[in-house]
Design a protein around this motif. Structure first.
Motif, PDB file in Angstrom:
ATOM      1  N   PHE A 430      14.960  -2.003 -11.240  1.00 37.76           N
ATOM      2  CA  PHE A 430      14.383  -3.056 -11.032  1.00 37.76           C
ATOM      3  C   PHE A 430      13.973  -3.226  -9.597  1.00 37.76           C
ATOM      4  O   PHE A 430      12.778  -3.306  -9.041  1.00 37.76           O
ATOM      5  N   GLY A 431      14.882  -3.151  -8.642  1.00 42.09           N
ATOM      6  CA  GLY A 431      14.817  -3.429  -7.287  1.00 42.09           C
ATOM      7  C   GLY A 431      13.672  -2.343  -6.609  1.00 42.09           C
ATOM      8  O   GLY A 431      12.801  -2.726  -5.924  1.00 42.09           O
ATOM      9  N   TRP A 432      13.688  -1.113  -6.892  1.00 41.06           N
ATOM     10  CA  TRP A 432      12.963  -0.110  -6.189  1.00 41.06           C
ATOM     11  C   TRP A 432      11.721  -0.253  -6.986  1.00 41.06           C
ATOM     12  O   TRP A 432      10.602   0.034  -6.455  1.00 41.06           O
ATOM     13  N   THR A 433      11.801  -0.509  -8.269  1.00 42.28           N
ATOM     14  CA  THR A 433      10.254  -0.622  -8.877  1.00 42.28           C
ATOM     15  C   THR A 433       9.536  -1.567  -7.947  1.00 42.28           C
ATOM     16  O   THR A 433       8.189  -1.391  -7.872  1.00 42.28           O
ATOM     17  N   VAL A 434       9.949  -2.817  -7.975  1.00 36.52           N
ATOM     18  CA  VAL A 434       9.337  -3.972  -7.366  1.00 36.52           C
ATOM     19  C   VAL A 434       8.834  -3.641  -5.991  1.00 36.52           C
ATOM     20  O   VAL A 434       7.750  -3.669  -5.497  1.00 36.52           O
ATOM     21  N   ILE A 435       9.903  -3.140  -5.185  1.00 34.01           N
ATOM     22  CA  ILE A 435       9.603  -2.673  -3.815  1.00 34.01           C
ATOM     23  C   ILE A 435       8.426  -1.520  -3.681  1.00 34.01           C
ATOM     24  O   ILE A 435       7.416  -1.671  -3.043  1.00 34.01           O
ATOM     25  N   ILE A 436       8.567  -0.620  -4.279  1.00 34.06           N
ATOM     26  CA  ILE A 436       7.698   0.802  -4.328  1.00 34.06           C
ATOM     27  C   ILE A 436       6.295   0.154  -4.981  1.00 34.06           C
ATOM     28  O   ILE A 436       5.249   0.400  -4.517  1.00 34.06           O
ATOM     29  N   GLY A 437       6.542  -0.319  -6.038  1.00 28.97           N
ATOM     30  CA  GLY A 437       5.051  -0.828  -6.714  1.00 28.97           C
ATOM     31  C   GLY A 437       4.268  -1.722  -5.802  1.00 28.97           C
ATOM     32  O   GLY A 437       3.109  -1.331  -5.553  1.00 28.97           O
ATOM     33  N   SER A 438       5.016  -2.606  -5.228  1.00 26.68           N
ATOM     34  CA  SER A 438       4.097  -3.671  -4.603  1.00 26.68           C
ATOM     35  C   SER A 438       3.757  -3.185  -3.209  1.00 26.68           C
ATOM     36  O   SER A 438       2.556  -3.366  -2.662  1.00 26.68           O
ATOM     37  N   ASP A 439       4.764  -2.106  -2.635  1.00 24.91           N
ATOM     38  CA  ASP A 439       4.182  -1.503  -1.209  1.00 24.91           C
ATOM     39  C   ASP A 439       3.101  -0.830  -1.592  1.00 24.91           C
ATOM     40  O   ASP A 439       2.322  -0.663  -0.729  1.00 24.91           O
ATOM     41  N   ILE A 440       3.087  -0.029  -2.571  1.00 22.44           N
ATOM     42  CA  ILE A 440       1.986   0.812  -2.947  1.00 22.44           C
ATOM     43  C   ILE A 440       0.581   0.279  -3.094  1.00 22.44           C
ATOM     44  O   ILE A 440      -0.435   0.256  -2.595  1.00 22.44           O
ATOM     45  N   ALA A 441       0.792  -0.981  -3.797  1.00 21.53           N
ATOM     46  CA  ALA A 441      -0.536  -1.888  -4.023  1.00 21.53           C
ATOM     47  C   ALA A 441      -0.842  -2.457  -2.509  1.00 21.53           C
ATOM     48  O   ALA A 441      -2.049  -2.180  -2.383  1.00 21.53           O
ATOM     49  N   PHE A 442      -0.168  -2.763  -1.832  1.00 18.12           N
ATOM     50  CA  PHE A 442      -0.207  -3.508  -0.769  1.00 18.12           C
ATOM     51  C   PHE A 442      -1.042  -2.549   0.496  1.00 18.12           C
ATOM     52  O   PHE A 442      -1.975  -2.805   0.980  1.00 18.12           O
ATOM     53  N   ALA A 443      -0.360  -1.173   0.402  1.00 17.42           N
ATOM     54  CA  ALA A 443      -0.893  -0.242   1.196  1.00 17.42           C
ATOM     55  C   ALA A 443      -2.268  -0.100   0.756  1.00 17.42           C
ATOM     56  O   ALA A 443      -3.191   0.050   1.731  1.00 17.42           O
ATOM     57  N   ALA A 444      -2.362   0.149  -0.329  1.00 15.47           N
ATOM     58  CA  ALA A 444      -3.973   0.345  -1.097  1.00 15.47           C
ATOM     59  C   ALA A 444      -4.849  -0.597  -0.547  1.00 15.47           C
ATOM     60  O   ALA A 444      -6.022  -0.600  -0.449  1.00 15.47           O
ATOM     61  N   VAL A 445      -4.520  -1.881  -0.865  1.00 15.84           N
ATOM     62  CA  VAL A 445      -5.375  -2.993  -0.686  1.00 15.84           C
ATOM     63  C   VAL A 445      -5.693  -3.141   1.005  1.00 15.84           C
ATOM     64  O   VAL A 445      -6.783  -3.304   1.248  1.00 15.84           O
ATOM     65  N   THR A 446      -4.807  -2.887   1.880  1.00 14.79           N
ATOM     66  CA  THR A 446      -4.889  -2.828   3.282  1.00 14.79           C
ATOM     67  C   THR A 446      -5.967  -1.741   3.399  1.00 14.79           C
ATOM     68  O   THR A 446      -7.102  -1.932   4.234  1.00 14.79           O
ATOM     69  N   ILE A 447      -5.870  -0.521   3.073  1.00 15.98           N
ATOM     70  CA  ILE A 447      -6.852   0.568   3.198  1.00 15.98           C
ATOM     71  C   ILE A 447      -8.210   0.045   2.668  1.00 15.98           C
ATOM     72  O   ILE A 447      -9.364   0.230   3.259  1.00 15.98           O
ATOM     73  N   PHE A 448      -8.054  -0.570   1.392  1.00 11.99           N
ATOM     74  CA  PHE A 448      -9.439  -1.092   1.080  1.00 11.99           C
ATOM     75  C   PHE A 448     -10.138  -1.994   1.861  1.00 11.99           C
ATOM     76  O   PHE A 448     -11.340  -1.956   2.058  1.00 11.99           O
ATOM     77  N   ALA A 449      -9.434  -2.936   2.303  1.00 13.25           N
ATOM     78  CA  ALA A 449      -9.873  -3.919   3.121  1.00 13.25           C
ATOM     79  C   ALA A 449     -10.659  -3.371   4.452  1.00 13.25           C
ATOM     80  O   ALA A 449     -11.295  -3.921   4.947  1.00 13.25           O
ATOM     81  N   MET A 450      -9.761  -2.508   4.809  1.00 13.22           N
ATOM     82  CA  MET A 450     -10.045  -1.965   6.107  1.00 13.22           C
ATOM     83  C   MET A 450     -11.178  -0.619   6.050  1.00 13.22           C
ATOM     84  O   MET A 450     -11.280   0.189   6.876  1.00 13.22           O
ATOM     85  N   LYS A 451     -11.608  -0.219   4.895  1.00  6.74           N
ATOM     86  CA  LYS A 451     -12.472   0.993   4.559  1.00  6.74           C
ATOM     87  C   LYS A 451     -13.520   1.341   5.492  1.00  6.74           C
ATOM     88  O   LYS A 451     -13.831   2.332   6.058  1.00  6.74           O
ATOM     89  N   ARG A 452     -14.091   0.308   5.962  1.00  4.08           N
ATOM     90  CA  ARG A 452     -15.377   0.261   6.725  1.00  4.08           C
ATOM     91  C   ARG A 452     -14.908   0.958   8.199  1.00  4.08           C
ATOM     92  O   ARG A 452     -15.913   1.218   8.983  1.00  4.08           O
ATOM     93  N   LEU A 453     -13.663   0.897   8.527  1.00  6.10           N
ATOM     94  CA  LEU A 453     -13.294   1.526   9.906  1.00  6.10           C
ATOM     95  C   LEU A 453     -13.577   2.928   9.787  1.00  6.10           C
ATOM     96  O   LEU A 453     -13.546   3.477  10.971  1.00  6.10           O
ATOM     97  N   PHE A 454     -13.295   3.709   8.711  1.00  5.18           N
ATOM     98  CA  PHE A 454     -13.375   4.975   8.723  1.00  5.18           C
ATOM     99  C   PHE A 454     -14.392   5.611   7.534  1.00  5.18           C
ATOM    100  O   PHE A 454     -14.388   6.773   7.467  1.00  5.18           O
TER     101      PHE A 454
END
Lengths: 527, 318
Positions: A430-454
Motif C-alpha cells: 500500500f505504502g509504495w503504491t501510493v508513493i510511486i503512483g502519486s509521484d509518477i503522476a505528479f512528475a508527469a503533470v509537472t512536465i505537462f505543465a512545463m512542456k512549453r519550455l522544451f
C-alpha cells in the motif's frame, strides 16, 4: 439470545429479536463511524473518495471516452457552460471542507483537550462538512436551487464555528496544558510551543477563511463567479479579486502546515529539532498569513513577506524530515541489532516502512514539483511565462496547486493506513503504491505543465500523450489502492468482530501527546 | 530483486525520455483538398444594437453596423496578400521570415507591460513546422490541399497587416463576441451544448485524426456545417449571423490594444483546447509577436454610407 435457541419461539418473537439485533448492529456501527476519531476519519475519506470517483468522470480524457455522458445520464446532472466556474468553486470547497474535517479530527485526538471539547468540535465540523458537501453539490450540479446554496453557506458557517471552538480548545496559555518535559519545545513558563503552533495555524485559518468569505459574499450578491487563474493577466486587479487570490493560496498553505504539524506529532517529533522547528513554524505561519492578507493594500511587497514566511515554514518542515528519517533509520537498525551500519543498511532501514517514510518523502518531493516550479515561475515570469499564451501559463498554475493538494491527500492517506494498523506485506504494498503512483503522476503533470519550455505546439502532442498516460496511470494506481482500502473497510463493517470494533474500543489516535490531562468525568468537565 | 527495482525505475526513465523528446511532426506537404462549400471570401453584416457580453451577460451596445468575414482568413488568401504586399514593397523576407514595419506603441511603465518598439516585426516564419505557405522564386504559394485551411503561424502584426492592407481591421473583442453569439446570451455560437462533431477541439481530435491523419490539426474553414464527409457527419456550427469556426479550429486575434499591457487577446478556442475554452467569452492572450499553429484571424470592415445604401451584405463577395 443464543441463535440456536431462537427457532423455538413464535415467528413474531423471532422477527422482533432479529430486528432488534439488526438495529443494535446498525447502531453500534453508527456510533463507531460518527463518534470515534477513527470512524469519523474513515467516513470523511470515504466521502472524498466517492466525490472524486463520480466527479472525476466529468473532465479530462473521460470526456473523449464518453464516460462523462454516461455519468450525466445516470445522475441527471446539469452542466450549464455559463456556470462552470461556479460549479468548480463549490466542488473545491466541498473537498477542502472534508479534508479540513479530517485534519480537525486528527488535531482533537492528538492535541490534549477536554473530552467534551473534542465532542463538540467533531460534531460541529462533521455536520458542517456533510451539509456543505451534500447541499453544495446539489446546488451546483442539480439545478441551482438557491435554498440549497443557502444551506451550503450554513455548512461553511458551521465549519467556521467549529474552528472557533477548536481555537478555544487549543488555547495554549491554560496552565493545565503547560509541559515540563525537556524533549518538547516549550517556553520557560511551560507553554507548549507545539500547541501554540496548532493554535496559530487555527487562528490564521479562521482569519483567512473570513478573508475569503467576506469577498465571496460580496461577489455572491451578483453571482459573478470567476476562477483566480483567469485573472493572471489582468493588469489592475481590484481589492476583492486580490483577496480571493490570497484566500485560496493561504488556505492551501495552512492545510499543508496543519498536516505537517500532525505528522510531527504522529512521529513523536521532539528534541533539539523540535525546539527550533516550532519557533520557525509559529513565526513562519504568522508571517505568511500577514503577507497574504497584505496582498490587498500592499501588493508590491506582499510577495516578499510571503517568501520570508515560506522560508521559516519550509525550514521547520526540513527539520521534521531530518528528525523523522533519522528516527526511522535508528529504530529499524535497533530492531535488527545493527550497531555499526553501512550506508546501504541505513538506506534500507529508511525505506523499510513506506507508510512512515512516505509522508516525509512527499514533503521533500513537493520541493521539486511545487515549490521549485513556483519559484522558477516567479523569477522567469516576464521572460518565459508571459511570452507563452495565457492558457499555457494557466495550465502551469493549475498544475502547481493540484499537485500540492494531491501531495497533502497522499500524506493523509498514508497516515490513515497507519491508523488502520495495516501490517506486513499489505503495508509495504500500500505504502509504495501510493508513493510511486502519486509521484509518477505528479512528475508527469509537472512536465505537462512545463512542456512549453522544451517543445512547441506542433511537437507537444507526443509529450502530452506520454505525460497524460503516466499521469493517468499514476493516479489510477493510487485510486486503486484507495479503493482497495475503502472496500476492505466497507466489508469489515459487516463483520461482527471486525477491525471497526477494536477501533471503536480504542477510538483515539495512538500518539505520544506532549501533555496528558487528568481524567475527569464529563459532568466535572462541563461544570 | 532486480526485477522489482526495474518495475519502479523503468516508468521514471520512460517519463524522462518522453519529456526530453521534442519531435517536430511538421505539416504534411500534401493533403487531400476538401471542399466545404463555404465561401471564404464572404462577409456578413452585424447590425448595430445591444447584445449580452461576457460570461455574466452584461448588456453592451455597439452603436454601428459592421461587416465581418464569414470564415477565418485562409492560407490561400494570406498567400495572395503576401504576394501583393511583396510587390507593393510593404513586406520583406529576411532570416526565413516575412517581416513588415510596425510603428510601435507608447510605453507607460506598468508592471509586466510589454515594450512594443517601432521596427520590422515578424508576420510569419517560413521555416517553422506548422507553416503551410512556402516562398520560392520570389513568390508565395500554398502547399497542396491546405488552401482552404485557416492560416496559422501568423503573429498579431501579420494579422493586423493583412487587414490594414485591404483597408479593413481586426475586430475588437466586443465586435468579435457579438458576431459569435448574437443577442440571446448563448454560450457557443450555435447554442448551449457542444457535440464532438460540431467543432474542431480537443475532444473531437480522435475522430478527426482518423480522417485527416497525423500532422493535420486544423480543418478547412466552414467544415462543421452539417455536411457529411465520407462517413463523418458534421453538425452545423454556425453562429446566429452565419459565421463559421467561431468556436474551435484556431484562436482568432482581436484588435484591441490595452495600453497597460500591450498584450493581444484571442477568442474562440482551438483544436488543442477543451470545450470550456470554446465558450464565446473565453479569452487567451499573448504578445503581438506570438505565433503558433493554433492561432489565426479574421477581419472586420466598417460599413460606409454607400455600402449601407446597397443593402444587406450577407454573403457579399469580396
Amino acid at each position: 439470545m443464543k441463535r440456536e435457541l431462537l427457532w423455538q419461539f413464535p415467528l413474531s418473537v423471532q422477527l422482533a429479536v432479529k430486528k432488534g439485533n439488526a438495529m443494535n448492529a446498525i447502531s453500534e456501527r453508527f456510533h463507531y463511524l460518527f463518534r470515534s476519531t477513527k470512524g469519523l476519519i474513515l467516513v470523511a475519506i470515504a466521502m472524498i473518495s466517492l466525490v472524486t470517483a463520480i466527479w472525476g468522470t466529468l473532465s479530462g480524457p473521460m470526456v473523449e471516452w464518453g464516460v462523462r455522458d454516461i455519468t450525466l445520464k445516470l445522475t441527471g446532472m446539469k452542466l450549464d457552460p455559463a456556470h462552470r466556474e461556479g460549479r468548480i468553486i463549490i466542488l473545491y470547497h466541498v473537498i477542502a471542507m472534508a479534508v479540513i474535517a479530517i485534519e480537525v479530527y486528527m488535531i482533537t485526538s492528538i492535541v490534549p483537550m477536554r473530552r467534551y471539547q473534542q465532542s463538540y468540535i467533531n460534531a460541529t465540523v462533521t455536520f458542517g462538512y456533510l451539509i456543505t458537501m451534500i447541499f453544495g453539490l446539489w446546488f451546483a450540479y442539480w439545478g441551482r436551487n438557491f435554498v440549497f446554496h443557502g444551506v451550503f453557506l450554513f455548512g461553511l458557517s458551521l465549519m467556521f464555528f467549529s474552528g472557533l471552538l477548536l481555537a478555544a480548545a487549543l488555547w495554549p496559555w491554560r496552565k493545565e496544558y503547560h509541559i515540563k518535559d525537556p524533549a518538547y519545545a516549550h517556553t520557560k513558563s511551560g507553554v507548549d510551543l507545539e500547541r501554540v503552533a496548532f493554535f496559530v495555524m487555527t487562528v490564521a485559518t479562521l482569519g483567512s477563511a473570513a478573508f475569503g468569505a467576506f469577498t465571496g459574499s460580496y461577489w455572491g450578491q451578483g453571482h459573478e463567479t470567476f476562477l483566480a487563474e483567469d485573472l493572471i493577466r489582468e493588469p489592475h486587479k481590484n481589492a476583492l479579486q486580490l483577496a480571493i487570490i490570497g484566500h485560496l493560496h493561504i488556505m492551501l498553505t495552512l492545510i499543508a502546515i496543519a498536516i505537517t504539524l500532525i505528522v510531527g506529532r504522529w512521529l513523536d517529533f521532539k528534541g533539539k529539532f523540535h525546539k527550533i522547528a516550532m519557533w520557525l513554524m509559529i513565526t513562519g505561519t504568522i508571517i505568511i498569513t500577514l503577507g497574504v492578507w497584505s496582498v490587498v493594500p500592499y501588493e508590491e511587497i506582499a510577495h516578499k513577506i510571503i517568501y520570508v514566511g515560506s522560508v521559516f515554514v519550509m525550514l521547520a518542515a526540513l527539520f521534521l524530515v531530518i528528525y523523522g528519517w533519522r528516527k526511522q533509520i535508528h529504530d529499524r537498525l535497533a530492531e535488527l541489532n545493527i550497531t555499526r551500519p553501512t550506508i546501504g543498511q541505513r538506506i534500507k532501514a529508511l525505506l523499510h516502512d513506506p507508510i512512515k517514510f512516505g509522508p516525509l518523502w512527499q514533503m521533500v518531493y513537493m520541493n521539486f514539483t511545487v515549490s521549485g516550479v513556483g519559484i522558477f515561475m516567479a523569477i522567469k515570469l516576464d521572460e518565459i511565462f508571459r511570452v507563452w499564451p495565457a492558457r499555457e501559463e494557466r495550465i502551469s498554475l493549475t498544475g502547481h496547486w493540484h499537485i500540492l493538494s494531491g501531495i497533502i491527500a497522499t500524506i493523509i492517506l498514508l497516515y490513515y493506513a497507519d491508523i488502520c494498523g495495516i501490517r506486513g506485506k499489505a503495508r509495504k504494498w500500500f505504502g509504495w503504491t501510493v508513493i510511486i503512483g502519486s509521484d509518477i503522476a505528479f512528475a508527469a503533470v509537472t512536465i505537462f505543465a512545463m512542456k512549453r519550455l522544451f517543445v512547441d505546439l506542433i511537437g507537444q502532442q507526443t509529450v502530452v500523450n506520454w505525460t497524460m498516460i503516466f499521469a493517468d496511470l499514476g493516479l489510477a494506481i493510487v485510486l486503486v489502492a484507495l479503493a482497495a482500502l475503502m472496500v476492505w473497510r466497507l466489508f469489515d463493517l459487516f463483520k461482527e468482530g471486525g477491525l471497526w470494533k477494536r477501533e471503536w474500543q480504542s477510538a483515539e489516535l495512538p500518539v505520544n501527546r506532549t501533555a496528558e490531562l487528568k481524567k475527569q468525568n464529563v459532568e466535572e468537565e462541563v461544570l | 530483486m532486480m526485477n522489482r527495482r526495474a518495475i519502479f525505475i523503468i516508468p521514471y526513465l520512460l517519463l524522462f525520455i518522453a519529456g526530453c523528446q521534442s519531435q517536430h511532426v511538421g505539416v504534411p506537404e500534401e493533403i487531400p483538398y476538401v471542399d466545404t462549400g463555404v465561401n471564404p471570401d464572404a462577409w456578413v453584416r452585424i447590425p448595430a444594437g445591444e447584445f449580452l457580453m461576457g460570461q455574466h451577460n452584461h448588456l453592451t451596445t455597439i452603436p454601428y453596423d459592421y461587416e465581418i468575414m464569414v470564415t477565418d482568413v485562409t492560407n490561400l488568401q494570406y498567400a495572395r496578400f503576401l504576394n501583393e504586399a511583396l510587390a507593393a514593397g510593404a513586406i520583406k523576407v529576411e532570416d526565413n521570415a516575412v517581416k513588415g514595419y510596425y510603428s510601435g506603441e507608447p510605453f507607460d511603465g506598468y508592471a509586466h507591460e510589454k515594450k512594443i518598439e517601432p521596427g520590422y516585426k515578424v508576420y510569419m516564419p517560413l521555416d517553422k513546422p506548422g507553416v503551410a505557405i512556402t516562398f520560392a522564386n520570389n513568390r508565395f504559394s500554398v502547399k497542396k490541399g491546405w488552401e482552404n485551411h485557416p492560416v496559422v503561424m501568423v503573429s498579431w502584426f501579420g494579422a493586423n497587416a493583412y487587414c490594414q492592407f485591404y483597408g479593413w481591421r481586426l475586430p475588437t473583442e466586443k465586435e468579435w463576441e457579438k458576431a459569435a453569439r448574437g443577442t440571446d446570451g448563448r454560450a457557443y455560437p450555435w447554442g448551449n451544448e457542444i457535440h464532438r462533431n460540431q467543432a474542431n477541439y480537443y475532444s473531437s481530435r480522435n475522430l478527426l485524426k482518423k480522417i485527416w491523419g497525423d500532422g493535420v490539426f486544423t480543418t478547412p474553414v466552414g467544415y462543421f456545417n452539417g455536411k457529411t464527409y465520407g462517413n463523418y457527419q458534421t453538425r452545423d456550427g454556425r453562429s446566429p449571423y452565419g459565421l463559421y469556426d467561431m468556436a474551435g479550429n484556431v484562436w482568432q486575434w482581436t484588435g484591441d490594444d490595452y495600453h497597460d499591457t500591450h498584450l493581444r487577446y484571442m477568442r474562440g478556442g482551438s483544436f488543442s483546447n477543451y470545450e470550456y475554452n470554446l465558450r464565446v467569452w473565453a479569452r487567451n492572450s499573448a504578445g503581438p509577436e506570438y505565433y503558433d499553429m493554433n492561432v489565426g484571424f479574421r477581419c472586420v470592415r466598417d460599413v460606409t454610407k454607400q455600402s449601407q445604401n446597397n443593402g444587406d451584405a450577407t454573403n457579399e463577395n469580396q
